[in-house]
Every structure is written in C-alpha cells, then in structure tokens.
Scaffold this motif. Structure first.
Motif, PDB file in Angstrom:
ATOM      1  N   GLY A  43      59.482  44.573  36.959  1.00 30.16           N
ATOM      2  CA  GLY A  43      57.275  45.089  36.408  1.00 30.16           C
ATOM      3  C   GLY A  43      56.782  44.223  35.555  1.00 30.16           C
ATOM      4  N   VAL A  88      55.199  41.550  34.769  1.00 32.86           N
ATOM      5  CA  VAL A  88      53.762  40.118  35.748  1.00 32.86           C
ATOM      6  C   VAL A  88      54.095  38.997  35.312  1.00 32.86           C
ATOM      7  N   ALA A 110      54.998  36.816  38.196  1.00 30.86           N
ATOM      8  CA  ALA A 110      53.859  36.427  39.244  1.00 30.86           C
ATOM      9  C   ALA A 110      53.728  34.861  39.625  1.00 30.86           C
ATOM     10  N   SER A 120      59.651  47.793  41.852  1.00 31.40           N
ATOM     11  CA  SER A 120      59.298  48.255  40.614  1.00 31.40           C
ATOM     12  C   SER A 120      58.838  49.646  40.830  1.00 31.40           C
ATOM     13  N   THR A 171      52.375  51.654  40.549  1.00 27.43           N
ATOM     14  CA  THR A 171      50.108  50.552  40.341  1.00 27.43           C
ATOM     15  C   THR A 171      50.649  49.223  40.619  1.00 27.43           C
ATOM     16  N   GLN A 172      49.231  48.543  41.638  1.00 26.55           N
ATOM     17  CA  GLN A 172      49.539  47.438  42.039  1.00 26.55           C
ATOM     18  C   GLN A 172      49.225  46.785  40.656  1.00 26.55           C
ATOM     19  N   THR A 173      49.936  45.924  40.572  1.00 26.80           N
ATOM     20  CA  THR A 173      49.468  44.335  40.079  1.00 26.80           C
ATOM     21  C   THR A 173      49.644  43.126  40.810  1.00 26.80           C
ATOM     22  N   MET A 174      49.290  42.016  39.335  1.00 28.26           N
ATOM     23  CA  MET A 174      49.392  40.461  39.972  1.00 28.26           C
ATOM     24  C   MET A 174      51.207  40.415  40.852  1.00 28.26           C
ATOM     25  N   HIS A 224      53.216  41.673  41.806  1.00 32.80           N
ATOM     26  CA  HIS A 224      52.664  42.682  44.264  1.00 32.80           C
ATOM     27  C   HIS A 224      52.207  41.568  44.296  1.00 32.80           C
ATOM     28  N   GLU A 225      51.161  41.216  43.921  1.00 35.29           N
ATOM     29  CA  GLU A 225      50.437  40.113  44.688  1.00 35.29           C
ATOM     30  C   GLU A 225      50.770  39.142  45.052  1.00 35.29           C
TER      31      GLU A 225
END
Length: 138
Positions: A49, A51, A54, A72, A76-79, A81-82
């Motif tokens: 999880g 970041v 990323a 993860s 919660t979606q974070t950078m 995940h993008e």
C-alpha cells in the motif's frame, strides 16, 4: 518462508541497521534490474500500500510490454492504484472475505477457499494467465 521460495517467490534479506526505507529501495532497484534484463516484458505484482512505488509503477505502465498488479489492504484508492494496470484488494479478492464481514470487529478465513477466490476475482481475458499465477501462490 520455504513455502514461498518453493512457489517461485524470491526472498531477499535486507538488514536495515537503523536506516529507513532500505527494503523499499532494494525492491525498486530489483524491479528496474528485472526490467532491463527482461526486455520482452512480464507481469510484476506488488503486494503493498506504499505510495513510494507509484513512480516506478507509472514508468513500467508506460511500456506496453509490462503489466503491473497492486494488491493492497483497504478500499482507498491512491496514486499507487492509478499508476498500475490492475488493482486487487487483499481482503476481498485474495482472502475472499465478504464486504459485510469487513465491518465486523473480527472475522475468520477458511483455509479451503481456492475455488471461492477464483470465482471472486473478475479478470479481463488478457489478464487470465497472470491472475491464475497469483491465485496459485495463495
């Protein structure tokens, strides 16, 4: 530990001697080395999880021969995940825990859940081999 090695996971010992982020830096360098030595591409799966990965994932995603999966905890979606090609949630997609159970204080996971997990992970056709490999490691 031996079960992980037998399933194809490469374990690396990284003594930190009080320094921060030693393991993160080693993972990033190892992923870059893998990318340079396997130019035809592959699928990399990060169970994290954090970041901090990323940017590495976004660079790998830019190259069409690389596929990246992030597994993860939490929804919660974070950078992070993008920046990857596919995301999976540890609790529901891997462990097979129902959403309703996650809100309870405690839950138990049945060890005989292989088929259940296979049914719960909805994968596009071009991801089928990658998802099957991930399922086999669980």
């Amino acid at each position: 530990r031996s079960d992980l090695q037998l399933s194809g996971c490469h374990l690396v010992d990284c003594p930190h001697v009080g320094r921060k982020e030693v393991a993160d830096k080693m993972i990033i360098v190892d992923a870059m080395e893998f990318a340079y030595t396997h130019m035809k591409g592959a699928t990399l799966c990060f169970i994290t999880g954090d970041v901090d990965f990323a940017y590495l994932l976004s660079k790998l995603k830019d190259q069409s021969q690389w596929r990246t999966i992030v597994v993860s905890k939490g929804a919660t979606q974070t950078m992070l995940h993008e920046s990857c090609d596919m995301t999976m949630r540890w609790e529901t997609d891997i462990l097979g825990i129902e959403e309703e159970q996650l809100s309870e204080e405690s839950f138990s996971v049945d060890d005989d859940r292989g088929d259940e997990i296979s049914e719960r992970i909805a994968i596009e056709e071009n991801w089928e081999e990658d998802a099957e490999l991930l399922r086999s490691l669980v």
